[in-house]
Design an enzyme around this catalytic site. Structure first.
Site: not given
Ligand SMILES: CC(C)(COP(=O)(O)OP(=O)(O)OC[C@H]1O[C@@H](n2cnc3c(N)ncnc32)[C@H](O)[C@@H]1OP(=O)(O)O)[C@@H](O)C(=O)NCCC(=O)NCCS
Ligand SMILES: CC(C)(COP(=O)(O)OP(=O)(O)OC[C@H]1O[C@@H](n2cnc3c(N)ncnc32)[C@H](O)[C@@H]1OP(=O)(O)O)[C@@H](O)C(=O)NCCC(=O)NCCS
Ligand SMILES: Cc1cc2nc3c(=O)[nH]c(=O)nc-3n(C[C@H](O)[C@H](O)[C@H](O)COP(=O)(O)OP(=O)(O)OC[C@H]3O[C@@H](n4cnc5c(N)ncnc54)[C@H](O)[C@@H]3O)c2cc1C
Ligand SMILES: Cc1cc2nc3c(=O)[nH]c(=O)nc-3n(C[C@H](O)[C@H](O)[C@H](O)COP(=O)(O)OP(=O)(O)OC[C@H]3O[C@@H](n4cnc5c(N)ncnc54)[C@H](O)[C@@H]3O)c2cc1C
Lengths: 550, 550
Positions: A44, A275, A280, A436
């Site tokens: 990857c 398989t 296997i 939310k």
């Molecule tokens: C401003 C405030 C009154 C807004 O309340 P609200 O209108 O319920 O919330 P939102 O503006 O997020 O809108 C949510 C609604 O839009 C709907 N909605 C959002 N996106 C949508 C979309 N793309 N299409 C259709 N509906 C959508 C949701 O379904 C939800 O409606 P529902 O509750 O009837 O299901 C309230 O959130 C508030 O007072 N916030 C400030 C205070 C606060 O939360 N403080 C703590 C956090 S800092």
């Molecule tokens: C390198 C490679 C051989 C490693 O395989 P691996 O040893 O199974 O994987 P990791 O090194 O991630 O280790 C995972 C193991 O460590 C264990 N582990 C991870 N952190 C741990 C921790 N803090 N304490 C205890 N165990 C831990 C997990 O439980 C797991 O063991 P288990 O499978 O026996 O449960 C394999 O991942 C590989 O070939 N990777 C390259 C290829 C590839 O994946 N390509 C596609 C993605 S780019």
């Protein structure tokens, strides 16, 4: 007696199997065969080394044969190719690619993690040096050497899957001009078209020459000029061609041994990853999996599933029985600054199957809008219409996309429904989210549709509306009209809607819209409760509509 | 007939109730009373405006009374205080704070979202101007004005909860020197001490004067010098004191009306958020909730729950019956560059209750190690010992903490177990994660303990080990010893362990450790399968051990 396990393939699936086998059992004899030069490399990461984002090539070699031997006591044999399985005698014939010698190893259990090969269509001219595919370290080295040692100004990437797009980005990152050629009308086929529109537009703003609905027909060389010829006849002059139009599971070994191959062309396995021969196992890109949502056979070549399958195969070999329950296809990519991600079923697939689903789109910020740096993302949720069970999700945004797709992927895996999303208690402080969360908001919006509080209309439907019957009601603020408007809209800002109801004809259908759907929903509620029977809210609002049209 | 709903409190819970009520019903009469000047403001953003991270004060005013009126047709009355409820006649007495007039409104349904007050302990000297608490816009303005118009070089924050820590960071961001005073031996009491150690250390590297296990005793003013006097006798000269030692639910109105108050001091409600009077709902910081994990009464004053409860109360008032199922306390904070987060039960709470739990610690990167910018995080999972059901999770790291805590929070909400975590299919490409996500890895590591593949040892136990009985086996590479070592360790690098088994005494206990626990686990497996009966792996490895000791 201790088991003897032979593993074919030494990268994602194979190496994971080997490591887990050893941790479970010190006694097992473990032989890992890899026909290439490298094991355990980061497939990857390959595009990113080409793009010089990952500068150090060694970073990609996660394990060396020596280290794997030292730590896990695995008999690692690189440049050894498995060539034939004798199931009767439980022997495998191996070719030492360095000296051509053939020899045989017996096995108690065999694991096939042979991966897949990039598809190379049999088209004229594709055999020239400048046409590459990318699967392993060798491929990467070839491409990088070519780039480092030649004057390369332009590249054509064929195929808009995630590997193609990552290559595109990385070549662009190196300063190349890039063209993309994609046969379908969209990139990233796991997402639906309207969601990907934003990705298309973003790529265009980055200067990508995007050729959709057009396929490669040939590569032509004239003097030292190279041209990619498309099916449409278009000719693109270029220096480098990267083919990434998909992969074909490597099944020769399995086929020759008479193992069952699935309808999708991957090796067929049961829930234990066995398989058709119980001695296997097969895992990774080479196998056919069960799609977790549709329950149908599928091929989903991804690293997460390959590594997990390796661990499960090892457990099963060691008698710790464990099932592999299927693959959802959760995936994500960074394409320039934009991030598309998806999990589960796409709408187009469900539509093709006449499945009863419902869709909702919302736009939400990655974190509190009042905290600096918040960025919008578009989310799409697809759920089973009657039960509300979540079938799929897609997100396109910039930051925080990975978080929401992972929560939604977890929701799908545990068969949650839209109301479950409403209740999730996700971490909120201003730099990280909103009170939310977008995931909650998807649940609210979907719940409202489910409960009949509002009915959605979709962008696809607008073209077919009869303007005599249906009125597009733009309820945005005056100032927002500058961003454009859908043709033939009637404009009444939301806050004056209640005062203007008498100007509207109750016999007509109204499709309300705002920027993203929230205010359109409020407008729809006002109309529905004031005697208007036919009201719908445009899903995703003007923003989504415009993205598709651009 | 249309319902008349009166809401007490116009911010998180109250405004959310009002907005949802209107969307469900155009006909309802909705009156929202707020004794302060502002409604719908972003409480959670207040520290960041003081710190000038959020520059524009208006950003915090999410809704104004006028806008709320225009959009939702809500009768918003700021500077109106509810003073008494007459449940018999279903009337509420209101005081207009601008002119002192008292008047009465009838209600069909009443909603109390009166929030909470910062606690101000009755200690000497706390009544001077320079001692502030922070709850609303007015408090914020006072603090900010003081900072803007005086020469303020040093501040003392009393209380290491998330609001205190956010204030600390923001004052530091403005260039102040800062001291923190916390009575307990750790900040952020929702996390366990070993996890928070990393936060303590990080704060120290940022120059914070950290005073743990010490309380404020008094504030003294001498000439124009101010001192915070601690219980230990330590005197800290300062210019500004912020008290954030917790909040007290505002329950006067409810108490006076004879509504039931819970054991925790919050207003008691049932699953439908009805108080002991079915016509009166209560939500937000003022109520007692059910802890989702322990099922016990608790108070968890957070914005997510308040907003969600508001929506649920509105639904119930409108006859769309919906339950509130309890609060997990999922929370997160950004403290300088470090991010602590938690969800569900902490170990210390379970220990205090003699609950049968198991713990696992791992360290993992936020994304593929080979992709630039990856950063480590420490994760702790707490699960029910016999069934493996997840009870709590804690994470401390830099990037990607929010994502994993949200997935784990979702797992807790749906009563998943450790094996469910192994199967989650989370989005992987190099910039976003790993093929085995940290959440999967938690599941693997916990599963191994559950299945007896390895037994963990914990940092707390090391001090009590008998060196005659138990050997600390450091299996790290030679070069890692430079980072320090646990006293009296025996050092054998993992890769030479198999060759040195004969040098070890099988009658002794071995506690293996590496940097984070992964290699220690592999070492433990090697020993266990070679005739060593007493083997444990140090949970969290040397890194966690060192963090606690630093
Ligand atoms: C401003 C405030 C009154 C807004 O309340 P609200 O209108 O319920 O919330 P939102 O503006 O997020 O809108 C949510 C609604 O839009 C709907 N909605 C959002 N996106 C949508 C979309 N793309 N299409 C259709 N509906 C959508 C949701 O379904 C939800 O409606 P529902 O509750 O009837 O299901 C309230 O959130 C508030 O007072 N916030 C400030 C205070 C606060 O939360 N403080 C703590 C956090 S800092
Ligand atoms: C390198 C490679 C051989 C490693 O395989 P691996 O040893 O199974 O994987 P990791 O090194 O991630 O280790 C995972 C193991 O460590 C264990 N582990 C991870 N952190 C741990 C921790 N803090 N304490 C205890 N165990 C831990 C997990 O439980 C797991 O063991 P288990 O499978 O026996 O449960 C394999 O991942 C590989 O070939 N990777 C390259 C290829 C590839 O994946 N390509 C596609 C993605 S780019
Ligand atoms: C460029 C690129 C980018 C990718 N990016 C991502 C991503 O971001 N996210 C993601 O989830 N997935 C990604 N993938 C996919 C992921 O790498 C694969 O799904 C995964 O490697 C499959 O593992 P595997 O073990 O089945 O096959 P591989 O990892 O390919 O290993 C198979 C090995 O078997 C060897 N082999 C085959 N036949 C034989 C034989 N007969 N004898 C001996 N050896 C044999 C091959 O030489 C090969 O090395 C990417 C793939 C590529 C190529
Ligand atoms: C500085 C700060 C930072 C925070 N950060 C976070 C965070 O990052 N994440 C998080 O989840 N939570 C955070 N919170 C907590 C969150 O803001 C609260 O949980 C939430 O606001 C509670 O909502 P509420 O409606 O119960 O109370 P409030 O939002 O406080 O609203 C109650 C309102 O009721 C009014 N009122 C009270 N009595 C009466 C009466 N008798 N008549 C009329 N009006 C009355 C009050 O004036 C007040 O405005 C933070 C809080 C503060 C103060």
């Amino acid at each position: 007696m201790a088991k003897k396990v032979v593993i074919v393939g030494g990268v994602a699936g194979g190496a994971s199997t080997a490591a887990r086998l050893r941790r479970v059992s010190e006694a097992a004899e473990i032989i890992m065969l890899e026909k290439g030069e490298h094991i355990s490399f980061a497939n990857c990461g390959l595009p990113y080394h080409i793009g010089e984002v990952i500068e150090n090539r060694e970073e990609l070699l996660v394990q060396t044969p020596e280290a794997m031997q030292a730590r896990f006591n695995i008999d690692v044999r690189i440049k050894h190719q498995a060539v034939e399985i004798d199931r009767e005698t439980k022997n495998i014939k191996i070719k030492n690619l360095e000296n051509g010698e053939l020899y045989t190893e017996s096995y108690d259990k065999l694991v096939l993690s042979s991966g897949a090969d990039p598809i190379r269509p049999p088209l004229p001219g594709l055999d020239i040096e400048e046409v590459y595919t990318l699967r392993n370290i060798r491929d990467m080295d070839l491409i990088k050497n070519y780039l480092d040692n030649n004057r390369v100004e332009h590249a054509v990437v064929v195929g808009g899957g995630f590997i193609g797009l990552e290559m595109l980005e990385n070549l662009h990152h190196r300063g190349l001009d890039v063209s993309l050629v994609e046969l379908s009308d969209q990139v990233m086929r796991t997402l639906d078209k309207e969601m990907v529109s934003m990705v298309h537009n973003h790529m265009r703003t980055k200067g990508v020459d995007l050729n959709l609905s057009d396929g490669i027909a040939a590569v032509e060389k004239e003097n030292d000029k190279k041209f990619v010829v498309l099916e449409s006849g278009k000719r693109i002059e270029t220096d480098l061609v990267i083919l990434s139009i998909g992969v074909k599971p490597k099944t020769e070994l399995a086929e020759k041994a008479g193992l069952e191959i699935g309808v999708t062309g991957g090796i067929k396995v049961n829930q234990y990853l066995e398989t058709s021969d119980a001695d296997i196992y097969a895992i990774g890109d080479a196998i056919e999996v069960k799609d977790f949502v549709s329950k149908e056979p599928s091929r989903i070549p991804l690293a997460g599933p390959a590594n997990k399958q390796g661990r499960i195969a090892a457990n099963n070999i060691m008698g710790k029985k464990e099932k592999y329950k299927g693959t959802q296809g959760t995936s994500i990519a960074k394409i320039f600054d934009i991030v598309p991600a998806s999990t589960g079923a796409a709408e187009k697939d469900l539509k093709a199957k006449d499945f009863s689903y419902q869709v909702v789109h919302i736009t939400a910020n990655n974190h509190a809008g009042y905290y600096p740096g918040s960025q919008p993302m578009m989310l799409k949720l697809i759920y089973q219409k009657d039960e509300g069970r979540i079938l799929g999700a897609q997100i396109v945004g910039f930051a925080g996309v990975d978080k929401r797709i992972d929560v939604l992927s977890t929701a799908i895996r545990h068969e949650m429904n839209i109301f479950d999303l409403q209740e999730l208690e996700l971490a909120y402080s201003p730099p990280f989210g909103s009170a939310k969360d977008p995931v909650n908001m998807l649940g609210f919006a979907a719940g409202n549709i489910y409960n009949g509080l509002v009915e959605p209309a979709f962008w696809q439907e607008l073209a077919e509306l009869d303007p005599e019957e249906s009125i597009l009601l733009d309820i945005r603020e005056e100032i927002e009209l500058e961003l454009g408007q859908i043709d033939n809209s009637l404009h009444i800002p939301l806050n004056s809607l209640r005062d203007n109801l008498d100007k509207l004809d109750k016999n007509k259908e109204y499709i309300t819209y705002c920027a993203v759907g929230l205010r359109g929903y409020i407008a729809a509620r006002i109309l529905m409760q004031n005697g208007f029977d036919k009201v719908r809210n445009l899903s995703g609002g003007y923003k989504l509509y415009k993205a598709v049209l651009d």
